[in-house]
Design a protein around this motif. Structure first.
Motif, short mmCIF file in Angstrom:
data_model
loop_
_atom_site.label_atom_id
_atom_site.label_comp_id
_atom_site.label_asym_id
_atom_site.label_seq_id
_atom_site.Cartn_x
_atom_site.Cartn_y
_atom_site.Cartn_z
N ALA A 37 0.82 -1.21 0.00
CA ALA A 37 0.00 0.00 0.00
C ALA A 37 0.86 1.26 0.00
O ALA A 37 0.57 2.22 -0.71
N LEU A 38 1.93 1.23 0.77
CA LEU A 38 2.76 2.43 0.88
C LEU A 38 3.63 2.65 -0.35
O LEU A 38 4.18 3.74 -0.52
N LEU A 39 3.74 1.67 -1.21
CA LEU A 39 4.51 1.86 -2.43
C LEU A 39 3.91 2.97 -3.28
O LEU A 39 4.63 3.68 -3.99
N SER A 205 11.56 11.03 -7.17
CA SER A 205 12.27 11.01 -8.45
C SER A 205 11.36 10.65 -9.61
O SER A 205 11.77 10.73 -10.77
N GLY A 206 10.13 10.21 -9.32
CA GLY A 206 9.20 9.83 -10.36
C GLY A 206 9.26 8.38 -10.76
O GLY A 206 8.53 7.93 -11.64
N MET A 207 10.13 7.60 -10.10
CA MET A 207 10.23 6.19 -10.43
C MET A 207 8.99 5.42 -9.99
O MET A 207 8.61 4.41 -10.59
N LEU A 208 8.35 5.87 -8.91
CA LEU A 208 7.12 5.26 -8.42
C LEU A 208 5.98 6.27 -8.53
O LEU A 208 6.13 7.43 -8.12
N PRO A 209 4.83 5.85 -9.08
CA PRO A 209 3.68 6.77 -9.15
C PRO A 209 3.03 6.93 -7.78
O PRO A 209 3.13 6.06 -6.92
N VAL A 210 2.37 8.05 -7.57
CA VAL A 210 1.60 8.29 -6.34
C VAL A 210 0.12 8.23 -6.70
O VAL A 210 -0.38 9.09 -7.42
N TRP A 211 -0.56 7.21 -6.20
CA TRP A 211 -1.96 7.00 -6.53
C TRP A 211 -2.92 7.64 -5.53
O TRP A 211 -4.08 7.90 -5.85
N PHE A 212 -2.46 7.86 -4.31
CA PHE A 212 -3.34 8.47 -3.31
C PHE A 212 -2.51 9.20 -2.27
O PHE A 212 -1.31 8.95 -2.12
N ARG A 213 -3.16 10.12 -1.57
CA ARG A 213 -2.50 10.90 -0.53
C ARG A 213 -3.33 10.82 0.75
O ARG A 213 -4.56 10.84 0.72
#
Length: 215
Positions: A37-39, A205-213
């Motif tokens: 989830a935290l990814l 760095s943008g390597m992992l997307p952010v789907w939620f905050r």
């Protein structure tokens, strides 16, 4: 619960061992789910801000409290030479201190996202999953231990500690191997510290997307 009892031959019966395996499996699955989830989640507080860092540090304290609490609990259950309900130390204020301290540590893992919501959500998820296991263990132990365990159920709360009930009790003797196993189990929570620093870096760095905050 299951961890409250030590049997005369130092090996739990088959039924009890199954519940212990279930506890470990639940904990392992929860850890995997939380990490996954935290990814792709991020706090509304940007990394490197005072609020974000403060929440993370609070989480570190929760993780260490959880690990130390699990070790403390093991001191009271390890190496018992006869079938009995352990009622001293952490077991005098809650029937499931290992689950309680595991939940505290899980809340600390949730804090590594730098979010208040992460703390609450991870604690609720962990406590909810353990609750299912606890109910099954109670049914088994009522049959295995009878009246002494029934009296313990009536006196000590299932989960949330009641500090006014605290009694030191007797740790008896314990096997170092049991303490070591508990320590190794608890160290899994500490993996969250470097792991989520890497996740923060990958997200920035943008390597992992952010789907939620989370706030």
């Amino acid at each position: 619960m299951v961890d409250d009892v030590k049997f005369a031959n130092d090996d739990p019966p088959a039924g009890l061992g199954a519940y212990q395996q279930m506890r470990r499996l639940v904990l392992a699955v929860l850890i995997v789910v939380l990490f996954a989830a935290l990814l792709f989640g991020q706090s509304t507080f940007p990394p490197d801000t005072p609020m974000h860092e403060s929440i993370e540090m609070f989480g570190v304290l929760l993780i260490f409290l959880g690990v130390v609490g699990r070790l403390w609990s093991t001191l009271y259950i390890g190496g018992r030479k006869s079938s009995e309900v352990v009622t001293g130390g952490p077991y005098s204020i809650t029937r499931n201190p290992l689950y309680v301290f595991s939940t505290v540590a899980a809340a600390g893992v949730g804090a590594q996202i730098g979010s208040f919501s992460g703390i609450v959500l991870f604690a609720l998820l962990c406590a909810g999953a353990f609750h299912i296991v606890i109910l099954r263990e109670e049914k088994f132990l009522k049959q295995a231990l009878g009246a002494p365990y029934e009296a313990y159920l009536a006196r000590v709360p299932r989960f949330f500690p009641k500090l006014s009930l605290y009694k030191e009790g007797d740790t008896g003797s314990f096997k170092p191997r049991l303490l070591l196993n508990t320590l190794l189990d608890g160290l899994v929570f500490l993996v969250a510290l470097p792991a989520f620093e890497l996740i923060d870096g990958a997200q920035q760095s943008g390597m992992l997307p952010v789907w939620f905050r989370l706030p």
